[in-house]
Scaffold this active site. Sequence first.
Site, PDB file in Angstrom:
ATOM      1  N   ASP A 328       0.848  -1.185   0.000  1.00 12.21           N
ATOM      2  CA  ASP A 328       0.000   0.000   0.000  1.00 12.21           C
ATOM      3  C   ASP A 328       0.895   1.250   0.000  1.00 12.21           C
ATOM      4  OD1 ASP A 328      -2.188   1.669   0.011  1.00 12.21           O
ATOM      5  OD2 ASP A 328      -3.192   0.705   1.690  1.00 12.21           O
ATOM      6  N   GLU A 527      -9.872   7.461   4.280  1.00 10.06           N
ATOM      7  CA  GLU A 527      -8.901   6.930   5.242  1.00 10.06           C
ATOM      8  C   GLU A 527      -8.163   8.056   5.959  1.00 10.06           C
ATOM      9  OE1 GLU A 527      -5.625   5.079   3.191  1.00 10.06           O
ATOM     10  OE2 GLU A 527      -5.926   6.280   1.425  1.00 10.06           O
TER      11      GLU A 527
HETATM   12  C1  BGC Z   1      -5.157   3.029   0.383  1.00 13.64           C
HETATM   13  C2  BGC Z   1      -5.452   1.999  -0.677  1.00 13.64           C
HETATM   14  C3  BGC Z   1      -5.332   2.603  -2.042  1.00 13.64           C
HETATM   15  C4  BGC Z   1      -3.990   3.274  -2.201  1.00 13.64           C
HETATM   16  C5  BGC Z   1      -3.809   3.964  -3.532  1.00 13.64           C
HETATM   17  C6  BGC Z   1      -3.883   3.774   0.113  1.00 13.64           C
HETATM   18  O1  BGC Z   1      -3.691   4.814   1.011  1.00 13.64           O
HETATM   19  O2  BGC Z   1      -5.078   2.384   1.640  1.00 13.64           O
HETATM   20  O3  BGC Z   1      -6.722   1.446  -0.485  1.00 13.64           O
HETATM   21  O4  BGC Z   1      -5.509   1.616  -3.008  1.00 13.64           O
HETATM   22  O5  BGC Z   1      -3.833   4.250  -1.194  1.00 13.64           O
HETATM   23  O6  BGC Z   1      -4.551   5.114  -3.618  1.00 13.64           O
HETATM   24  C1  BGC Z   2      -3.260   9.848  -2.380  1.00 14.99           C
HETATM   25  C2  BGC Z   2      -4.124   8.663  -2.042  1.00 14.99           C
HETATM   26  C3  BGC Z   2      -3.438   7.873  -1.009  1.00 14.99           C
HETATM   27  C4  BGC Z   2      -3.099   8.741   0.187  1.00 14.99           C
HETATM   28  C5  BGC Z   2      -2.385   7.949   1.241  1.00 14.99           C
HETATM   29  C6  BGC Z   2      -2.998  10.660  -1.141  1.00 14.99           C
HETATM   30  O1  BGC Z   2      -2.222  11.768  -1.435  1.00 14.99           O
HETATM   31  O2  BGC Z   2      -3.833  10.610  -3.367  1.00 14.99           O
HETATM   32  O3  BGC Z   2      -4.379   7.871  -3.146  1.00 14.99           O
HETATM   33  O4  BGC Z   2      -4.220   6.794  -0.646  1.00 14.99           O
HETATM   34  O5  BGC Z   2      -2.374   9.879  -0.182  1.00 14.99           O
HETATM   35  O6  BGC Z   2      -1.773   8.731   2.191  1.00 14.99           O
END
Ligand code: BGC
Ligand code: BGC
Length: 665
Positions: A328, A527
């Site tokens: 990830d 998230e």
């Molecule tokens: C998330 C994933 C996601 C990845 C790419 C991560 O932070 O946990 O679910 O696929 O980012 O965006």
């Molecule tokens: C990205 C997301 C990713 C996240 C994780 C963002 O800047 O665009 O895809 O999941 O950072 O920290």
Amino acid sequence: MLANSRFIRALAGTVAFASLGGCAGDAGSPPTIAAPTVAQWPTLAKPDQHDPAIEARITAILSEMTLRQKIGQMTQADIRSITPDQAREHYIGSVLNGGGAWPGGQKQAAVADWVSLARDYHAASMATDLTTRIPIIWGTDAVHGHNNVFGATLFPHNIGLGAAHDPELVGRIAHLTSKQVRATGISWIFAPTLAVVQSPRWGRTYEGYSSDPALVRDYASAFVTAMQGDLTGPTTAIATAKHFIGDGGTWLGKDQGEARTTREELIKTHAPGYFGALEAGVQTVMISYSSWTDTGAGLAHGKMHGNRELITDVLKGELGFDGLVVSDWNAIEQVDGCTRTHCPQAVNAGIDMFMIPDDWQQFIEETIADVESGAVPMSRIDDAVARILRVKLRSGLFETSPIPAADAEADLASDAARMTAREAVAKSLVLLKNSERSPLPLAANSKVLLVGRAADKVPLQLGGWSLTWQGDLTDDSDYPLADDMLSALQKALSAGGKVDFSEDGQGVDVSAYDAVIVVHAEDPYAEMKGDIEYPATIRHTARYPQDLAALQRVSGKGVPVISILFSGRPVYANDLLNLSDAFVAAWLPGTEALGITDVLLRQPDGAQGKDFTGRLPFVWPADPCPEVAVKPVLFDRAYGLRTSDHTKSVGLPVDNRLTCPALPN
Ligand code: BGC
Ligand code: BGC
């Protein structure tokens, strides 16, 4: 690592929390370390995808590659941080567009811009000096439709699909999503999320289907089967089972936190989605940011990205997974002793492709050095690259350009996508309350007063992972085809009916209407930012007092009130329930709010249209602090009324605490 006193204290804390949604099974455990449980991983009935011709090609290609080229293949960078020319120069195996990454940094980038960037990356990968050119693969988070792309139809988030209890529908949505994604030149999708969520505090609750492992397993199978098809067609895409494993089981629902479960519980509760996905032949698995502490054995295993036993011995060994494992976003930096560009532990644990969005160049150098120093064996690198090549070969990427046909653009918001999304919305609605005074379903020519700040704002019914990462910084102009509640009612009410809108319900003569519809909502989140952190309560109106204020202004005026809640999780809402004659949990329905009016309104001829059929995918809390409540559940999982079911209006107790008591330790 052996159990320490911190862990013993932690285990004691699970006593009360376990009452929520059938958590880890530690309810009533004394604060001592239990004897290790013997738990078995099943033997799965997986499709035989082994192809000797493909294996021979993998061996041949590997034999032509230098170490640097191999590590390049193992690297995945974000489109904001790598040009096609750099991808060529460094033999990059994959790119992704993280949440809110668009071609040219344009939120409303056209489909042609996506295709053109995909063409450039692909052409660059076919112009390396490798003996056998290896096509690059682009991955994207199409988690409720192709949600990073302007103009795409967006489906309900997974929590709403869980309420629908309909695997066949989930399969259709998966296929429509892969068509949307392929129309932009992208062929790898970071979905489905198979988290079996235990606490609504987690900001990713809505990405999970249900707390019922059996339903998650059925959905995983339906989703992967439909998305991947035969793997090689022009509208199929590679799916990703994520996030392996235990992401939904973290302590107090903390994002990227610590899953405290026995091994048995890990297998019984958190693994079945993977069984379904693997049996359907899923080609990629993404590892979870979370860590696992085995509460049966008293062992803290640390971050999943360093867990060789579960990734290599279990997933690739016992469960027979021969596709690729992807890390990830910058997650390797959380493994003990690692940085975001350097983590031999993660390579050795069995991760094959590394999502190093920005500092990918440094990752390549440091990983090459690890192999040269012997910290990572060459055999591990060969296994990783073999798996990457296998997925690329199996999916026909070597033979067919990922660039779509000119007319594929129509797939972004096809009639089929919009009708299916609308159907899914209707099936996802859960009627929680329907008192004798409930007017549902409403006559098509009703005079409706519509109230609430979410009633005329599409982003509030979309939630996170919608054009931007958190679903913020957007407005209705970013979703020109979408309907919110106001436009849906304007379209759906028949002649003689009408809808008037008041955001806060102030100064309106309620008596002029047949019914009031009040829309409540959480602001969008994803998230990291979406957690409701303990000790805050999960009372909706503690976070959004304006929703309660609006409802108070229109309720009790002799006109029936229907509440609709857009939320990514079950919340404590006794105060809102008490002031409503009917209450609908609508989750995060997406762009097609006509799916809601399909259920709320009768047909113009008076006949009932669609009825409510959604049932709760999670328990609904009776307490703002469900971890410490004696009776934490107001409605059990699978609860859901039809319009013919009437509930007696009993006043529910309202607990206005703002802070939950300290957990026992
Ligand atoms: C998330 C994933 C996601 C990845 C790419 C991560 O932070 O946990 O679910 O696929 O980012 O965006
Ligand atoms: C990205 C997301 C990713 C996240 C994780 C963002 O800047 O665009 O895809 O999941 O950072 O920290």
